[in-house]
Design a protein around this motif. Structure first.
Motif, PDB file in Angstrom:
ATOM      1  N   GLY B 798       0.784  -1.222  -0.035  1.00 44.03           N
ATOM      2  CA  GLY B 798       0.007  -0.180  -0.157  1.00 44.03           C
ATOM      3  C   GLY B 798       0.807   1.177   0.088  1.00 44.03           C
ATOM      4  O   GLY B 798       1.880   1.383  -0.771  1.00 44.03           O
ATOM      5  N   GLU B 799       0.704   2.141   1.002  1.00 46.15           N
ATOM      6  CA  GLU B 799       1.525   3.102   1.023  1.00 46.15           C
ATOM      7  C   GLU B 799       2.711   3.143   1.775  1.00 46.15           C
ATOM      8  O   GLU B 799       3.318   3.984   2.225  1.00 46.15           O
ATOM      9  CB  GLU B 799       0.568   4.403   1.581  1.00 46.15           C
ATOM     10  CG  GLU B 799      -0.390   5.226   0.687  1.00 46.15           C
ATOM     11  CD  GLU B 799      -1.055   6.229   1.273  1.00 46.15           C
ATOM     12  OE1 GLU B 799      -0.370   7.330   1.351  1.00 46.15           O
ATOM     13  OE2 GLU B 799      -2.093   6.128   1.568  1.00 46.15           O
ATOM     14  N   PHE B 800       2.776   1.909   2.289  1.00 51.56           N
ATOM     15  CA  PHE B 800       4.092   1.610   3.178  1.00 51.56           C
ATOM     16  C   PHE B 800       5.274   1.218   2.266  1.00 51.56           C
ATOM     17  O   PHE B 800       5.030  -0.064   1.862  1.00 51.56           O
ATOM     18  CB  PHE B 800       3.624   0.540   4.250  1.00 51.56           C
ATOM     19  CG  PHE B 800       4.705   0.154   5.185  1.00 51.56           C
ATOM     20  CD1 PHE B 800       4.915   1.142   6.018  1.00 51.56           C
ATOM     21  CD2 PHE B 800       5.214  -1.016   4.940  1.00 51.56           C
ATOM     22  CE1 PHE B 800       6.007   0.790   7.148  1.00 51.56           C
ATOM     23  CE2 PHE B 800       6.413  -1.202   6.059  1.00 51.56           C
ATOM     24  CZ  PHE B 800       6.712  -0.431   6.950  1.00 51.56           C
ATOM     25  N   ASN B 801       6.142   1.963   2.075  1.00 52.53           N
ATOM     26  CA  ASN B 801       7.277   1.526   1.417  1.00 52.53           C
ATOM     27  C   ASN B 801       8.561   1.029   2.441  1.00 52.53           C
ATOM     28  O   ASN B 801       8.718   1.925   3.481  1.00 52.53           O
ATOM     29  CB  ASN B 801       8.015   2.758   0.518  1.00 52.53           C
ATOM     30  CG  ASN B 801       6.989   3.061  -0.505  1.00 52.53           C
ATOM     31  OD1 ASN B 801       6.795   2.528  -1.409  1.00 52.53           O
ATOM     32  ND2 ASN B 801       6.509   4.628  -0.294  1.00 52.53           N
ATOM     33  N   TYR B 802       9.039  -0.056   2.067  1.00 54.27           N
ATOM     34  CA  TYR B 802      10.139  -0.481   3.297  1.00 54.27           C
ATOM     35  C   TYR B 802      11.339  -1.126   2.272  1.00 54.27           C
ATOM     36  O   TYR B 802      11.277  -1.382   1.195  1.00 54.27           O
ATOM     37  CB  TYR B 802       9.752  -1.362   4.002  1.00 54.27           C
ATOM     38  CG  TYR B 802       9.383  -2.782   3.551  1.00 54.27           C
ATOM     39  CD1 TYR B 802       8.136  -2.772   2.879  1.00 54.27           C
ATOM     40  CD2 TYR B 802      10.144  -3.888   3.364  1.00 54.27           C
ATOM     41  CE1 TYR B 802       7.723  -4.206   2.348  1.00 54.27           C
ATOM     42  CE2 TYR B 802       9.705  -5.129   3.019  1.00 54.27           C
ATOM     43  CZ  TYR B 802       8.803  -5.311   2.453  1.00 54.27           C
ATOM     44  OH  TYR B 802       8.367  -6.411   1.956  1.00 54.27           O
ATOM     45  N   HIS B 803      12.585  -0.891   3.085  1.00 48.32           N
ATOM     46  CA  HIS B 803      13.565  -1.620   2.501  1.00 48.32           C
ATOM     47  C   HIS B 803      14.561  -2.584   3.478  1.00 48.32           C
ATOM     48  O   HIS B 803      14.568  -1.794   4.427  1.00 48.32           O
ATOM     49  CB  HIS B 803      14.470  -0.701   1.512  1.00 48.32           C
ATOM     50  CG  HIS B 803      15.018   0.282   2.152  1.00 48.32           C
ATOM     51  ND1 HIS B 803      16.471   0.348   2.765  1.00 48.32           N
ATOM     52  CD2 HIS B 803      14.533   1.381   2.439  1.00 48.32           C
ATOM     53  CE1 HIS B 803      16.806   1.463   3.490  1.00 48.32           C
ATOM     54  NE2 HIS B 803      15.720   2.244   3.184  1.00 48.32           N
ATOM     55  N   VAL B 804      15.166  -3.400   3.009  1.00 52.49           N
ATOM     56  CA  VAL B 804      16.260  -3.828   4.082  1.00 52.49           C
ATOM     57  C   VAL B 804      17.388  -4.329   3.079  1.00 52.49           C
ATOM     58  O   VAL B 804      17.211  -4.545   1.855  1.00 52.49           O
ATOM     59  CB  VAL B 804      15.737  -5.239   4.720  1.00 52.49           C
ATOM     60  CG1 VAL B 804      14.771  -4.801   5.908  1.00 52.49           C
ATOM     61  CG2 VAL B 804      15.307  -6.225   4.025  1.00 52.49           C
ATOM     62  N   GLY B 805      18.834  -4.233   3.705  1.00 51.15           N
ATOM     63  CA  GLY B 805      19.899  -4.546   3.082  1.00 51.15           C
ATOM     64  C   GLY B 805      20.919  -4.846   3.666  1.00 51.15           C
ATOM     65  O   GLY B 805      20.911  -4.498   4.854  1.00 51.15           O
ATOM     66  N   GLY B 806      21.794  -5.300   3.059  1.00 47.37           N
ATOM     67  CA  GLY B 806      23.179  -5.454   3.755  1.00 47.37           C
ATOM     68  C   GLY B 806      24.395  -5.381   2.861  1.00 47.37           C
ATOM     69  O   GLY B 806      24.260  -5.552   1.470  1.00 47.37           O
ATOM     70  N   VAL B 807      25.573  -4.968   3.474  1.00 46.30           N
ATOM     71  CA  VAL B 807      26.810  -4.800   2.756  1.00 46.30           C
ATOM     72  C   VAL B 807      27.935  -5.600   3.458  1.00 46.30           C
ATOM     73  O   VAL B 807      27.953  -5.412   4.638  1.00 46.30           O
ATOM     74  CB  VAL B 807      27.233  -3.607   2.688  1.00 46.30           C
ATOM     75  CG1 VAL B 807      28.755  -3.177   2.177  1.00 46.30           C
ATOM     76  CG2 VAL B 807      26.033  -2.576   1.742  1.00 46.30           C
ATOM     77  N   PHE B 808      28.723  -6.267   2.611  1.00 41.08           N
ATOM     78  CA  PHE B 808      29.861  -7.012   3.129  1.00 41.08           C
ATOM     79  C   PHE B 808      31.081  -6.869   2.417  1.00 41.08           C
ATOM     80  O   PHE B 808      31.017  -6.806   1.414  1.00 41.08           O
ATOM     81  CB  PHE B 808      29.523  -8.539   3.189  1.00 41.08           C
ATOM     82  CG  PHE B 808      30.222  -9.515   3.705  1.00 41.08           C
ATOM     83  CD1 PHE B 808      30.393  -9.796   5.112  1.00 41.08           C
ATOM     84  CD2 PHE B 808      31.348 -10.296   2.932  1.00 41.08           C
ATOM     85  CE1 PHE B 808      31.324 -10.417   5.482  1.00 41.08           C
ATOM     86  CE2 PHE B 808      32.073 -11.100   3.265  1.00 41.08           C
ATOM     87  CZ  PHE B 808      32.264 -11.226   4.725  1.00 41.08           C
TER      88      PHE B 808
END
Lengths: 578, 1067
Positions: B798-808
């Motif tokens: 819906g109007e809820f934008n989200y993100h998750v991520g990682g860097v190694f």
């Protein structure tokens, strides 16, 4: 069309940036705060500026008065609070050794000048600096010869692939010849002392190079003679005698012997400054004995070492062996059967009585007044004002070895470390003694005439009534001419960095150095009553033992090569015995 | 119809005439002409469309181009965003094409409408992301090298940033960022792309708007909010920078005007700094009981001076004993002190406190088809947490970025920036931070406020307060002018001129300080003395010139074959000039070079130049098979002409599997690209400035005393001339895989790399007969390798934008050939053959002696002839070590490799979401595989010096008969025992791994409707953020896990936790 102008401008700049690359100047940049090779060696003055650095390598007080390779601290003349490992024969192989590496750094610096001189357009302008370079290369190599014996000869600029980096060492014979060749090349191009302008004061003279040649040739000549190489010895001793003779006949130098100072001339020679530093108000210009000096001046170039503090009855513990070397005024050793005037050791002052005048001005007889830089002379008259300022009016030598040194201690008021007397690298007395010894060792005898133009001048400078050394005097008193010549040398050049090198070349270190180091005779003398807290053991004679269990083996005649250099060039091979 | 054409022709010729007569004309004229044009058409046409164009927030957009598709008819919007356009006849289904700089173009089918509203969306950069690659840009999808980018977003909402690097720690794969201090202006941020490449310290090359910076440290002068993006060239794709590419290249591009309309943006933040992790020193009770414990352990009895001191301290806690009024409480000891003061002070609390900093940014930008500008101002005021003395850093930034399209063919981009830094720190900071702190009890100052000394111990605070200021002022001007000329449709010519000049002036004043007893009545000591006081003035000017020009040819042949070729040349030159004057014995009230004492001076001046030819050739087939070649031919003034020029190059290829028919339309895989690259790049580290010529220095009147005084002399440098030295040449290998799954909701990449340095510059030692130091030569061998990757998931519900991520990032290295020199020391070793750089070696800890029998057995076995400081003095409660090589002896042959001081692993996790104006993001950052052997023995080893305080980590955690599994051994003040226990071993080294909450942001963007009512504002966002608020660490000595192993001087300045409140407003 403004736009086009702009475009053209940018095009132009763009192409200029391309063009710059083609232009060599864009990438050929010379350093800005250092001088590039291409901008140097353009004039005789450049050579002079470069040669100036050589003078930073000369010996100074630090290399003879303090513990250093040639210092008497490493001989049988001095001991000190803690035993010296080089003196007692317990020195070990160092991991690295600046004496070795610094010498070769200096050789490289000299070789750089010599290589640049070859391509200099007007060689006549720079002969003096080329000669100075050769003198200093000889000076450095003599150091290497004395310390290590055989060393690699580097006579040109090396690159990292040079064979000298992996070569075996050249023999000391080759090294000595290399030194002599350099000195012989330098001598004719160096000016006479009298031709040196005040602007050049302190620079090397022809006489200095000749004097140095006599030192080198005497050193190596006697070294070889006493190691079963008589022919080599004789040829070198001939060079030594001739070189010394050349100095003697040059008329450039004379012993410092002002009548106004009388028997204290030698004392004040060593602390001569332009400020009033002696009762006669003599100045450095009155001294024509010093042939090559490391000059000092209270403001322009102070000694920078706490020299008076160090030398005034302090850290140099003079040995009994040295004190006993002084002759009596009758010209006889204290232990000579014919010597009836020696007063013995009963009191603290008795042994000073009737001795060579140098003894009382070099060592410090008890119960007298002494001055030093912080407790200076005021009127120089030994009057009440002087005595009021003295460091002590009744010196009590009841500490250390009981024999105390005063040579190199200033009497005038001067801040500590700012004393300004010159260090004599070579002085005329040495040349005279070199001559006497070279002649004697070369021929196995010396004429009275030769003694009179050399050794006896030295002996009689402050001992005008002492009998001359002559063949007759030697014979009538069962003396040994060689012993007397060596005695004169040891006494005259005391505390100037000769003794240990002399013992090595005479090959007498093996008998002289292992002897116990002794102090005053304590048992049964005035010392026993005045120096009650003296706890050192005494020998059979009652003299206090300063150092015992000393050793000297054949290997100690040379220093060991540092371990890192043997690793970097295994062909060097360690000196025998190490 | 014919008439129509005639009219049309006439109109066009009239415009043409206008253009010819009027060499410059404004937008208004264009508009006027457009309208005129339209009016001609109206003769023949009937239908007129009017409309208004707005952006997403509802604001009207002026200057937007509106055209009727497939015709020449068009118009531009006026100031109120309105346009009017007359449709040509014959348009059955007319379509309007609306385009505007910075916005997505739109095609609008008119249908029957006559009045329409069109909303333009700002260009979403992600979709068609362009990456700066050096002398040009590339579409992200056609990249073949390992190039990471960060955008302006990375620098937003982070509060005051002394360096842009601070915002990037752990967040860019392959980019390892470290810090060593929090001292304002001296943060010493370090950056390495994929770790070390040589024993010669190699830093990445930083290029700002096309002009190389002197060092990556210059980044600290830039305002982070002016940065549009940074490209990190990590692999051989950096070969276009040739001899300087070994450490990778960072290409910084600053912001240009984007939006069409004039926009004013303001960002302001206030940051509160709270002192973060640092060792906490023992309190009076902890210290006193510890001393009694340790001295008793050491066999001292109740009459021991320090036991008596500690007991006196406990009895008099909070008070003092004035020896001028009473007898000595500890007879026969402490004879040089005037009093005993027993305040329960903690020096860490006294010295460090909270501090504030703020950052304000204001920018004005605007752009139309002919020109754009962006003017920005920045101000940073950063206070230090040291509570005594002056310690602040201020930064002022002005940047003006302009671009002009002079014609269809000619454009100019101009960047002019002025950066200024003004830093003040205590001159005697080294005395404050460079030594152990006194035992607890000493006051921060005397009763009357005077500096306090207890014998030879000085209260550290007064050195900062009274010792004088060290003031640094840096002025830097950077200019970059770029002209692009489109010679033909395919061929362009670009010229870039750059000039940087900076002046760093430093005034250092060291004042004399008089130290008193507690009551301020007795002068105890002067330190520094009046004679040692000084004023030093130094100035360093650095000038850098760069001129580059290149041709670019871009052509698509037969639809599928895409060519992009660049070739050019460049000349760069750097000039450096430094001098200082120092004068002793000053009057502290004078802030100029004057004093009664001696004056010393010094100077350094040098320069270098680099000439280059460079080029890149790219070819791809249908954006499916991609090939790249980069090359650079560099010539440096540092070398002799014969070995001055060197060629560096790289090849790279990529295969976009997702473009293949068998994957096209695959619903799972949206992007899949396999990449590989190989190249040879050069290293500019380890090279002197003037090779190939013997150098001489002139010593002025400091030589021997010859003639009238000390002579001047010239001496050669102690290092030989090098005739064959050249740049280290690194082979760089890289393979990578880019992926995007599920309509690119899951994206990321992984890379593997290896760097071989087979001609590393090393010093070589020759026989002393050589008489000089040999120049370094290309004889060493070094290898570095590692892996890195990132993965991100973003989606919306819906109007809820989200993100998750990682860097190694994982990077390690090995010194393969170090010329045979492999002496291993206990503790830290910068270079040991066969090991990574900065390795730590130590003994293997074998537990603690727990019984007398165990002690005896250990001593019997190892005491004789051991080489690790073991003696029969050790007690139950002390450490034991393994005989690792099993030779029956404990000595330095038992040392093992314990790890590297460089963190081999760097990583981060991020998550974020936004919903109806609210946004949230958090970044956790960490490092792993770091082994620290701390040099700082006084704080690390309890009671090593009985009169100094130490970290309280050992309190209740040291061996006692009832606490046998404590971390620390039994207390002792015995130097032999402490040195034995705390020598480098697997026990005494610290694990430098950590995870910390690097950054957290909560923001709220006010609703557009509400904002619009203000008539001025178009956007307003408020936020709160925090950095380093939480961490997990395994450190035992109390230092921050990121602290250096030496923690010396400014490295002792503790890192901060910060809280920031800020707002961003757009007008």
């Amino acid at each position: 069309m403004k736009n086009y102008k702009l475009i053209y401008t940018f095009f132009l700049i763009g192409f200029l940036s391309l063009g710059q690359l083609g232009c060599k100047k864009a990438l050929n940049l010379d350093p800005l705060d250092t001088i590039a090779d291409g901008n140097f060696w353009q004039s005789a003055n450049d050579f002079r500026l470069y040669a100036n650095q050589f003078y930073g390598w000369r010996r100074d007080f630090g290399s003879s008065v303090y513990d250093a390779i040639h210092s008497d601290m490493r001989s049988d003349i001095f001991t000190s609070a803690s035993p010296n490992v080089f003196s007692n024969g317990t020195n070990t192989i160092p991991a690295a050794d600046g004496t070795y590496t610094d010498a070769f750094k200096r050789v490289r610096i000299v070789n750089l000048l010599l290589s640049k001189a070859q391509s200099y357009s007007s060689p006549a302008e720079i002969t003096r600096y080329v000669a100075e370079a050769k003198f200093f290369r000889a000076y450095i190599y003599f150091e290497l010869l004395q310390v290590y014996g055989d060393v690699v000869i580097v006579n040109h600029l090396l690159d990292t692939d040079a064979p000298e980096l992996t070569a075996a060492r050249n023999s000391r014979t080759e090294v000595a010849d290399f030194i002599i060749a350099d000195l012989n090349a330098a001598i004719p191009d160096l000016p006479l002392q009298s031709a040196i302008s005040t602007a050049d004061a302190g620079r090397i003279s022809r006489g200095a190079a000749q004097s140095f040649l006599s030192r080198v040739a005497l050193y190596e000549g006697t070294w070889q003679k006493f190691r079963n190489n008589a022919d080599r010895g004789t040829s070198l001793l001939t060079i030594a005698a001739n070189a010394a003779k050349a100095v003697m006949t040059s008329g450039q130098y004379s012993l410092f012997k002002p009548a106004t100072l009388g028997d204290s001339a030698l004392k004040y020679l060593f602390i001569l400054e332009d400020a009033k530093s002696n009762p006669a108000s003599l100045k450095k210009s009155d001294n024509t004995e010093y042939i090559f000096t490391n000059r000092h001046d209270q403001t322009l170039a102070p000694i920078g070492l706490n020299i008076t503090h160090n030398c005034f009855a302090n850290i140099q513990y003079v040995t009994r062996k040295f004190a006993n070397l002084y002759l009596s005024q009758n010209g006889l050793p204290v232990d000579n059967a014919n010597n009836t005037s020696f007063q013995g050791y009963a009191t603290m002052t008795s042994e000073f009585s009737g001795r060579d005048n140098r003894m009382k001005y070099t060592l410090m007889p008890a119960n007298k007044a002494y001055w030093r830089e912080t407790n200076p002379r005021v009127t120089w008259l030994n009057d009440a004002a002087d005595l009021a300022s003295a460091s002590t009016t009744s010196f009590q030598p009841t500490y250390n070895s009981g024999y105390h040194n005063q040579k190199w201690a200033a009497e005038r008021s001067v801040p500590s470390r700012s004393e300004g007397y010159d260090y004599p690298i070579i002085r005329y007395a040495e040349v005279l003694l070199n001559y006497a010894e070279a002649v004697y060792e070369k021929d196995g005898s010396i004429s009275d005439a030769d003694l009179d133009i050399s050794l006896n001048l030295v002996r009689q400078r402050v001992n005008t009534s002492m009998p001359k050394l002559s063949n007759a005097f030697v014979a009538s008193n069962s003396l040994n001419m060689r012993t007397e010549i060596r005695r004169e040398r040891t006494v005259e050049l005391y505390n100037e960095g000769f003794r240990i090198d002399d013992l090595k070349r005479w090959k007498t270190a093996e008998t002289e150095m292992p002897q116990d180091m002794l102090g005053i005779k304590w048992t049964g003398t005035e010392f026993q009553t005045k120096w009650t807290n003296q706890t050192r053991a005494r020998n059979s004679e009652g003299a206090i033992i300063m150092e015992t269990n000393r050793t000297w083996t054949e290997k100690n005649y040379l220093y060991p090569l540092p371990a890192d250099q043997l690793k970097l060039n295994p062909n060097l091979k360690q000196n025998q015995g190490w | 119809m014919k008439k129509c054409f005639t009219n049309c022709y006439t109109a066009i010729s009239r415009i043409h005439d206008h253009l010819r007569k009027r060499r410059s004309f404004s937008l208004a004229v264009v508009l006027l002409l457009s309208l005129q044009l339209v009016s001609f058409w109206s003769v023949a046409q009937e239908k007129t469309i009017t409309g208004v164009i707005r952006d997403v927030s509802g604001l009207t957009l002026p200057g937007v181009s509106v055209k009727v598709k497939n015709t020449q008819v068009g118009a531009s919007t006026l100031g109120d965003g309105k346009f009017s356009i007359k449709l040509p006849s014959g348009q059955t289904n007319p379509v309007l094409v609306v385009s505007y700089v910075g916005y997505d173009s739109q095609e609008v089918t008119i249908g029957s409408q006559t009045n329409i509203t069109i909303t333009l969306k700002e260009t979403n950069k992600d979709l068609d992301e362009v990456v700066v690659v050096g002398y040009g840009t590339r579409k992200k999808e056609t990249l073949t090298g390992a190039i990471a980018t960060v955008s302006a977003k990375s620098f937003e909402d982070k509060g005051s940033l002394p360096s842009p690097l601070q915002a990037l720690q752990g967040q860019v794969p392959g980019v390892i960022i470290t810090r060593s201090s929090a001292a304002p202006g001296d943060e010493a941020w370090g950056v390495k792309l994929r770790g070390a490449v040589s024993v010669n310290a190699t830093e990445p090359l930083v290029v700002i708007d096309g002009v190389a910076a002197d060092s990556f440290r210059e980044l600290r002068l830039i305002n982070p909010s002016d940065i549009e993006n940074i490209s990190f060239l990590k692999d051989a794709s950096a070969a276009i920078y040739g001899s300087r590419a070994a450490g990778g290249v960072m290409l910084v591009t600053t912001k240009k005007a984007k939006l069409g309309r004039t926009t004013v943006e303001y960002g302001g933040s206030y940051t509160r700094k709270i002192v973060g992790l640092q060792p906490r020193l023992m309190s009076m009770d902890e210290w006193a009981s510890g001393v009694i414990d340790a001295r008793t352990n050491d066999g001292f009895l109740a009459d021991d001076v320090w036991i008596r001191y500690a007991q006196l301290a406990l009895q008099n806690k909070g008070g003092y004993v004035d020896l001028t009024k009473s007898g000595a409480p500890i007879s026969g000891a402490f004879t040089d002190v005037k009093d005993f003061v027993f305040l329960d002070n903690n020096w860490t609390d006294i010295l460090w406190g909270g501090a504030n900093s703020m950052q304000h940014d204001l920018s004005v930008s605007g752009r139309n088809e002919k020109s754009g500008y962006r003017l920005s101002l920045g101000y940073l005021d950063d206070d230090g947490t040291l509570r005594y003395g002056n310690n602040t850093n201020k930064r002022y930034n002005i940047r003006l970025n302009n671009n002009f399209n002079l014609s269809d063919k000619v454009s100019i981009e101009s960047v002019i920036a002025y950066n200024r830094q003004a830093q003040v720190s205590p001159t005697m900071l080294g005395n404050v931070l460079g030594q152990g702190y006194p035992q607890p009890g000493l006051p921060a100052e005397g009763l009357t406020g005077k500096p306090y000394a207890w014998g030879g111990q000085f209260t550290p605070a007064a050195f900062a307060q009274y010792g004088g200021d060290n003031k640094l002022k840096v002025s830097q001007l950077s200019i970059s002018e770029m002209l692009k000329y489109k010679i033909t449709q395919d061929l362009s010519f670009v010229t870039n001129l750059g000039y940087n000049t900076s002046y760093a002036g430093r005034d250092t004043q060291q004042n004399p300080i008089n130290w008193y007893n507690y009551t301020g009545t007795i002068l105890v000591q002067s330190n520094p003395t009046q004679a040692a006081s000084y004023f030093q003035k130094s100035g360093a000017t650095t000038d850098f010139y760069s001129a580059a020009a290149y041709l670019q040819y871009v052509k698509t042949i037969a639809k599928d074959h895409n060519l992009d070729i660049t070739a050019g040349a460049q000349y760069e030159r750097n000039e450096y000039d430094y001098s200082f004057t120092k004068i002793l014995d000053i009057n502290p009230s004078l802030n100029v070079l004057s004093g009664a004492g001696a004056t010393t001076t010094g100077k350094t001046k040098n320069h270098y130049a680099l000439g280059s030819y460079y080029g890149r050739a790219s070819y791809n087939y249908q954006s499916k098979y991609l090939f790249d070649f980069n090359g650079r031919y560099d010539g440096s003034s540092k070398f002799l002409p014969v070995n001055r020029w060197n060629f560096f190059y790289s090849f790279a290829g990529a295969w976009r599997l997702s473009q293949e028919d068998f994957l096209k339309g695959n619903s799972f895989i949206s992007e899949l690209k396999l990449r590989a690259s190989y190249g040879i790049v050069g290293n500019q580290a380890g090279i002197d400035l003037y090779d190939g010529q013997q150098l001489y220095s002139l010593a002025s009147a400091t030589g021997a005393y010859l003639g009238p005084g000390q002579v001047s002399y010239v001496s050669p440098s102690g290092t030989m001339v090098s005739y064959n030295r050249t740049w280290e040449r690194l082979q760089k290998y890289n393979v990578g895989l880019d992926f995007g799954f599920l309509k690119n909701r899951l994206t990321g990449y992984v890379e593997l790399f290896r760097h071989n340095n087979n001609n590393m510059l090393l010093a070589q030692t020759y026989s002393g007969t050589l008489g000089a130091n040999a120049p370094t030569s290309n004889i060493g061998k070094f290898r570095a390798q590692g892996a890195e990757g990132t993965i991100n998931w973003s989606d919306k519900i819906g109007e809820f934008n989200y993100h998750v991520g990682g860097v190694f990032t994982y990077a390690t290295n090995k010194l393969i050939d170090f010329g045979g020199a492999n002496v291993t020391n206990q503790g830290f070793n910068s270079a040991v053959q066969g090991n990574p750089l900065n390795s730590v070696f130590g003994l293997v800890y074998a537990g603690r002696i727990q019984s007398e029998a165990e002690r005896q057995a250990y001593l019997d076995k190892f005491n004789v002839g051991n080489g690790i400081g073991l003696s029969s003095a050790i007690r139950v409660g002390d450490n034991m070590y393994f005989d690792n090589n099993g030779d029956g002896k404990l000595n330095l042959n038992d040392l093992v490799y314990l790890g590297s001081d460089d963190p081999k692993i760097s990583y981060s996790f991020n998550l974020g979401a936004d919903w109806k104006g609210f946004d949230f993001s958090a970044i956790f950052q960490g490092a792993g595989k770091r082994t620290i052997f701390r040099d700082d023995v006084n704080w690390r080893q309890p009671f090593r010096s009985v009169y100094l305080n130490t970290s309280n980590q050992s309190v209740d955690n040291h061996w006692t008969p009832t606490n046998t599994d404590a971390h620390f051994p039994k207390y002792s003040t015995n130097g032999t025992i402490n040195s034995y226990n705390y020598q480098a071993s697997s026990w005494s080294v610290e694990n430098g791994a950590y995870l910390r909450l690097k950054n957290i942001i909560i923001g709220y963007t006010l609703p557009t409707d509400l904002i619009k009512k203000t008539k001025v504002l178009s956007r307003l966002r408020v936020y709160a953020s925090g950095t380093d608020l939480w961490e997990h660490t395994l450190i035992n000595d109390g230092w921050d896990p990121e602290a250096t192993r030496t923690v010396s001087v400014s490295q002792r300045y503790p890192f901060n936790r910060t809280l920031t409140f800020g707002l961003n407003a757009t007008f």
